[in-house]
Scaffold this motif. Structure first.
Motif, PDB file in Angstrom:
ATOM      1  N   TRP A   1     -19.145  27.055   5.188  1.00 54.45           N
ATOM      2  CA  TRP A   1     -19.535  25.649   5.123  1.00 54.45           C
ATOM      3  C   TRP A   1     -20.781  25.466   4.267  1.00 54.45           C
ATOM      4  O   TRP A   1     -20.894  24.478   3.522  1.00 54.45           O
ATOM      5  CB  TRP A   1     -19.757  25.109   6.526  1.00 54.45           C
ATOM      6  CG  TRP A   1     -19.964  23.619   6.572  1.00 54.45           C
ATOM      7  CD1 TRP A   1     -21.060  22.952   6.987  1.00 54.45           C
ATOM      8  CD2 TRP A   1     -19.014  22.616   6.186  1.00 54.45           C
ATOM      9  NE1 TRP A   1     -20.881  21.606   6.890  1.00 54.45           N
ATOM     10  CE2 TRP A   1     -19.631  21.361   6.398  1.00 54.45           C
ATOM     11  CE3 TRP A   1     -17.719  22.657   5.685  1.00 54.45           C
ATOM     12  CZ2 TRP A   1     -18.980  20.159   6.116  1.00 54.45           C
ATOM     13  CZ3 TRP A   1     -17.076  21.460   5.405  1.00 54.45           C
ATOM     14  CH2 TRP A   1     -17.707  20.239   5.614  1.00 54.45           C
ATOM     15  N   ALA A   2     -21.716  26.410   4.357  1.00 53.90           N
ATOM     16  CA  ALA A   2     -22.909  26.321   3.515  1.00 53.90           C
ATOM     17  C   ALA A   2     -22.558  26.439   2.040  1.00 53.90           C
ATOM     18  O   ALA A   2     -23.212  25.825   1.179  1.00 53.90           O
ATOM     19  CB  ALA A   2     -23.908  27.412   3.920  1.00 53.90           C
ATOM     20  N   PHE A   3     -21.524  27.213   1.707  1.00 54.00           N
ATOM     21  CA  PHE A   3     -21.102  27.332   0.315  1.00 54.00           C
ATOM     22  C   PHE A   3     -20.622  25.983  -0.224  1.00 54.00           C
ATOM     23  O   PHE A   3     -20.907  25.622  -1.370  1.00 54.00           O
ATOM     24  CB  PHE A   3     -19.993  28.377   0.195  1.00 54.00           C
ATOM     25  CG  PHE A   3     -19.328  28.409  -1.153  1.00 54.00           C
ATOM     26  CD1 PHE A   3     -19.952  29.040  -2.222  1.00 54.00           C
ATOM     27  CD2 PHE A   3     -18.100  27.805  -1.357  1.00 54.00           C
ATOM     28  CE1 PHE A   3     -19.348  29.066  -3.478  1.00 54.00           C
ATOM     29  CE2 PHE A   3     -17.490  27.826  -2.598  1.00 54.00           C
ATOM     30  CZ  PHE A   3     -18.112  28.456  -3.667  1.00 54.00           C
ATOM     31  N   PHE A   4     -19.887  25.218   0.594  1.00 51.96           N
ATOM     32  CA  PHE A   4     -19.416  23.909   0.147  1.00 51.96           C
ATOM     33  C   PHE A   4     -20.556  22.897   0.014  1.00 51.96           C
ATOM     34  O   PHE A   4     -20.421  21.897  -0.708  1.00 51.96           O
ATOM     35  CB  PHE A   4     -18.366  23.360   1.124  1.00 51.96           C
ATOM     36  CG  PHE A   4     -17.042  24.052   1.037  1.00 51.96           C
ATOM     37  CD1 PHE A   4     -16.207  23.866  -0.059  1.00 51.96           C
ATOM     38  CD2 PHE A   4     -16.614  24.893   2.047  1.00 51.96           C
ATOM     39  CE1 PHE A   4     -14.980  24.511  -0.140  1.00 51.96           C
ATOM     40  CE2 PHE A   4     -15.392  25.539   1.967  1.00 51.96           C
ATOM     41  CZ  PHE A   4     -14.578  25.352   0.872  1.00 51.96           C
ATOM     42  N   LEU A   5     -21.665  23.134   0.706  1.00 55.43           N
ATOM     43  CA  LEU A   5     -22.760  22.175   0.684  1.00 55.43           C
ATOM     44  C   LEU A   5     -23.889  22.574  -0.264  1.00 55.43           C
ATOM     45  O   LEU A   5     -24.880  21.834  -0.366  1.00 55.43           O
ATOM     46  CB  LEU A   5     -23.348  22.012   2.103  1.00 55.43           C
ATOM     47  CG  LEU A   5     -22.401  21.485   3.186  1.00 55.43           C
ATOM     48  CD1 LEU A   5     -23.121  21.425   4.516  1.00 55.43           C
ATOM     49  CD2 LEU A   5     -21.856  20.113   2.806  1.00 55.43           C
TER      50      LEU A   5
ATOM     51  N   LYS B   1     -26.853  16.415   1.810  1.00 56.32           N
ATOM     52  CA  LYS B   1     -26.761  17.732   2.438  1.00 56.32           C
ATOM     53  C   LYS B   1     -26.958  17.631   3.943  1.00 56.32           C
ATOM     54  O   LYS B   1     -26.260  18.307   4.721  1.00 56.32           O
ATOM     55  CB  LYS B   1     -27.791  18.676   1.826  1.00 56.32           C
ATOM     56  CG  LYS B   1     -27.659  20.106   2.330  1.00 56.32           C
ATOM     57  CD  LYS B   1     -28.581  21.049   1.588  1.00 56.32           C
ATOM     58  CE  LYS B   1     -28.384  22.483   2.029  1.00 56.32           C
ATOM     59  NZ  LYS B   1     -29.267  23.421   1.282  1.00 56.32           N
ATOM     60  N   ALA B   2     -27.914  16.780   4.359  1.00 56.79           N
ATOM     61  CA  ALA B   2     -28.123  16.594   5.793  1.00 56.79           C
ATOM     62  C   ALA B   2     -26.876  16.014   6.455  1.00 56.79           C
ATOM     63  O   ALA B   2     -26.499  16.401   7.567  1.00 56.79           O
ATOM     64  CB  ALA B   2     -29.319  15.678   6.027  1.00 56.79           C
ATOM     65  N   ARG B   3     -26.218  15.077   5.746  1.00 56.12           N
ATOM     66  CA  ARG B   3     -24.988  14.504   6.282  1.00 56.12           C
ATOM     67  C   ARG B   3     -23.897  15.571   6.388  1.00 56.12           C
ATOM     68  O   ARG B   3     -23.168  15.632   7.381  1.00 56.12           O
ATOM     69  CB  ARG B   3     -24.519  13.359   5.403  1.00 56.12           C
ATOM     70  CG  ARG B   3     -23.164  12.781   5.809  1.00 56.12           C
ATOM     71  CD  ARG B   3     -22.792  11.644   4.880  1.00 56.12           C
ATOM     72  NE  ARG B   3     -23.668  10.506   5.068  1.00 56.12           N
ATOM     73  CZ  ARG B   3     -23.891   9.573   4.148  1.00 56.12           C
ATOM     74  NH1 ARG B   3     -23.332   9.687   2.942  1.00 56.12           N
ATOM     75  NH2 ARG B   3     -24.675   8.546   4.413  1.00 56.12           N
TER      76      ARG B   3
ATOM     77  N   THR C   1     -20.944  18.413  14.040  1.00 57.84           N
ATOM     78  CA  THR C   1     -20.155  17.508  14.878  1.00 57.84           C
ATOM     79  C   THR C   1     -18.721  17.998  15.015  1.00 57.84           C
ATOM     80  O   THR C   1     -18.141  17.969  16.109  1.00 57.84           O
ATOM     81  CB  THR C   1     -20.172  16.092  14.274  1.00 57.84           C
ATOM     82  OG1 THR C   1     -21.518  15.631  14.185  1.00 57.84           O
ATOM     83  CG2 THR C   1     -19.353  15.133  15.124  1.00 57.84           C
ATOM     84  N   ALA C   2     -18.127  18.458  13.919  1.00 55.06           N
ATOM     85  CA  ALA C   2     -16.741  18.934  13.970  1.00 55.06           C
ATOM     86  C   ALA C   2     -16.612  20.150  14.875  1.00 55.06           C
ATOM     87  O   ALA C   2     -15.696  20.219  15.713  1.00 55.06           O
ATOM     88  CB  ALA C   2     -16.264  19.253  12.556  1.00 55.06           C
TER      89      ALA C   2
ATOM     90  N   LYS D   1     -18.526   8.299  13.702  1.00 57.44           N
ATOM     91  CA  LYS D   1     -19.648   7.779  14.481  1.00 57.44           C
ATOM     92  C   LYS D   1     -20.976   8.388  14.060  1.00 57.44           C
ATOM     93  O   LYS D   1     -22.027   7.747  14.184  1.00 57.44           O
ATOM     94  CB  LYS D   1     -19.409   8.044  15.970  1.00 57.44           C
ATOM     95  CG  LYS D   1     -18.265   7.226  16.560  1.00 57.44           C
ATOM     96  CD  LYS D   1     -18.051   7.565  18.021  1.00 57.44           C
ATOM     97  CE  LYS D   1     -19.268   7.198  18.855  1.00 57.44           C
ATOM     98  NZ  LYS D   1     -19.020   7.432  20.302  1.00 57.44           N
ATOM     99  N   THR D   2     -20.961   9.619  13.588  1.00 51.29           N
ATOM    100  CA  THR D   2     -22.211  10.281  13.204  1.00 51.29           C
ATOM    101  C   THR D   2     -22.381  10.372  11.696  1.00 51.29           C
ATOM    102  O   THR D   2     -23.232  11.130  11.220  1.00 51.29           O
ATOM    103  CB  THR D   2     -22.252  11.700  13.802  1.00 51.29           C
ATOM    104  OG1 THR D   2     -21.123  12.453  13.308  1.00 51.29           O
ATOM    105  CG2 THR D   2     -22.208  11.654  15.313  1.00 51.29           C
ATOM    106  N   TRP D   3     -21.576   9.624  10.930  1.00 52.20           N
ATOM    107  CA  TRP D   3     -21.666   9.692   9.474  1.00 52.20           C
ATOM    108  C   TRP D   3     -23.051   9.283   8.989  1.00 52.20           C
ATOM    109  O   TRP D   3     -23.646   9.931   8.122  1.00 52.20           O
ATOM    110  CB  TRP D   3     -20.589   8.816   8.848  1.00 52.20           C
ATOM    111  CG  TRP D   3     -20.508   8.900   7.359  1.00 52.20           C
ATOM    112  CD1 TRP D   3     -21.012   8.016   6.454  1.00 52.20           C
ATOM    113  CD2 TRP D   3     -19.890   9.946   6.600  1.00 52.20           C
ATOM    114  NE1 TRP D   3     -20.738   8.433   5.182  1.00 52.20           N
ATOM    115  CE2 TRP D   3     -20.053   9.619   5.235  1.00 52.20           C
ATOM    116  CE3 TRP D   3     -19.221  11.109   6.934  1.00 52.20           C
ATOM    117  CZ2 TRP D   3     -19.562  10.415   4.215  1.00 52.20           C
ATOM    118  CZ3 TRP D   3     -18.735  11.909   5.916  1.00 52.20           C
ATOM    119  CH2 TRP D   3     -18.907  11.562   4.577  1.00 52.20           C
TER     120      TRP D   3
END
Length: 353
Positions: A176-180, A188-190, A197-198, A335-337
């Motif tokens: 996931w860090a690679f995609f961000l 990035k925070a989002r 959240t997922a 909801k957390t977007w």
């Protein structure tokens, strides 16, 4: 002419049609690639459920590779043990169940013939002969061949699932860090917030559902053992599995257990099994589920029904199992977007005197 109200409505309609067309193309592509998409989704969900175990082992100094192998092999050993126990239970009770089923079916058929129904013209022997002819026909053979192909696809998908699951257990956070890594600031925070959240929603949903399903399986399984209903262990496992399908799973498992008790033990035992299934489901729905699932996202029953319908149409039984956790996760991400105060992060700060 595109600037008046009708033009604006037409432009918006065209945009909606384009979005629907794009979504349809994406869904069609995912269906065609289901042999890879379904293992990927299952691996994400299972890895999210095991994330606390992985974090616990890694926080105590265990390497990521070792933690992933321990979790994966331990899960396979437990799963293999359950399958082995089911096979031995079925083999040891199959002959007795077959005899009881034949006797029970004859009694059930005799009882049906006593009902005030127009069954005098029905030739049950002919129906049985037709069933035998179908089982020996070329049509049934082609269906069996299709089943062999399905088994091959299942084996391929299962191996792919294990490989993907291992890498998610080992390097899920790094993936996931690679995609961000190309994002910064608010974006990035989002992205990090969406990932957390997922994982939290999927993991909490699966762990909570597993606890509820285990309690249901133990309760109904104990009743079946006490009443000496054949195949109590396989039926308890079926109760556990079907509990992952909300609204309808517990009902289907209860009907199956009641039918087995009816054929093998008679109507009185079947009625007791049915009452036990209803009591266990009511206790689970009114007392256990609100406590266990309190930390997971709750969806309205109508949303669950729509998600089940769409998932079943698109992916069959697997789609029905995956649809509700995916819908719950999507709603949690929405909801957390935008986190509280995230809009202020991009605004310039004012100087205060």
């Amino acid at each position: 002419m595109w600037t008046d109200r009708l033009g604006v409505a037409g432009t918006r309609s065209l945009q909606i049609l384009l979005v629907l067309a794009l979504a349809s193309i994406v869904v069609y592509a995912l269906i065609q690639l289901r042999i890879a998409v379904i293992p990927l989704l299952l691996a994400i969900i299972i890895a999210s459920a095991f994330s606390p175990v992985i974090s616990w082992m890694r926080n105590r100094g265990l390497p990521a590779m070792a933690a992933a192998w321990i979790t994966l092999l331990g899960s396979l050993l437990i799963f293999g043990g359950i399958i082995t126990a089911i096979v031995f239970a079925v083999r040891s009770q199959w002959a007795e169940l077959w005899e009881q089923a034949q006797t029970g079916f004859d009694k059930l058929l005799a009882w049906v013939q006593t009902l005030p129904l127009p069954l005098d013209d029905v030739d049950f022997e002919e129906l049985r002969d037709q069933a035998v002819d179908f089982l020996t026909s070329a049509q049934f053979g082609s269906g069996a061949l299709t089943g062999v192909v399905a088994v091959g696809e299942f084996a391929t998908g299962f191996i792919l699932f294990l490989v993907i699951l291992f890498f998610f257990l080992k390097d899920g956070d790094r993936i996931w860090a690679f995609f961000l890594h190309r994002f910064d600031g608010v974006r990035k925070a989002r992205g990090e917030r969406v990932g957390r959240t997922a994982v939290t929603t999927l993991g909490g949903y699966i762990r909570g559902t597993s606890i509820v399903a285990l309690v249901d399986a133990l309760g109904i399984g104990i009743v079946l053992v006490i009443l000496q209903v054949p195949l109590a262990l396989p039926l308890a496992v079926i109760v556990f599995i079907t509990a992952f399908i909300p609204l309808v799973g517990a009902t289907l498992a209860g009907i199956l257990a009641t039918l087995v008790a009816l054929v093998a033990n008679g109507p009185i035992i079947a009625l007791i099994v049915l009452i036990a299934v209803i009591v266990v489901n009511q206790l689970e729905g009114n007392f256990l589920q609100p406590v266990v699932m309190a930390q997971s996202l709750k969806l309205h029953p109508l949303v669950i029904l729509l998600a089940l319908s769409a998932g079943t149409i698109l992916g069959g039984i697997v789609g029905a199992v995956l649809s509700v956790p995916i819908a719950a996760t999507a709603w949690a991400i929405i909801k957390t977007w935008d986190a509280p105060g995230s809009q202020l992060e991009t605004a310039p700060k004012r100087r205060t005197r």
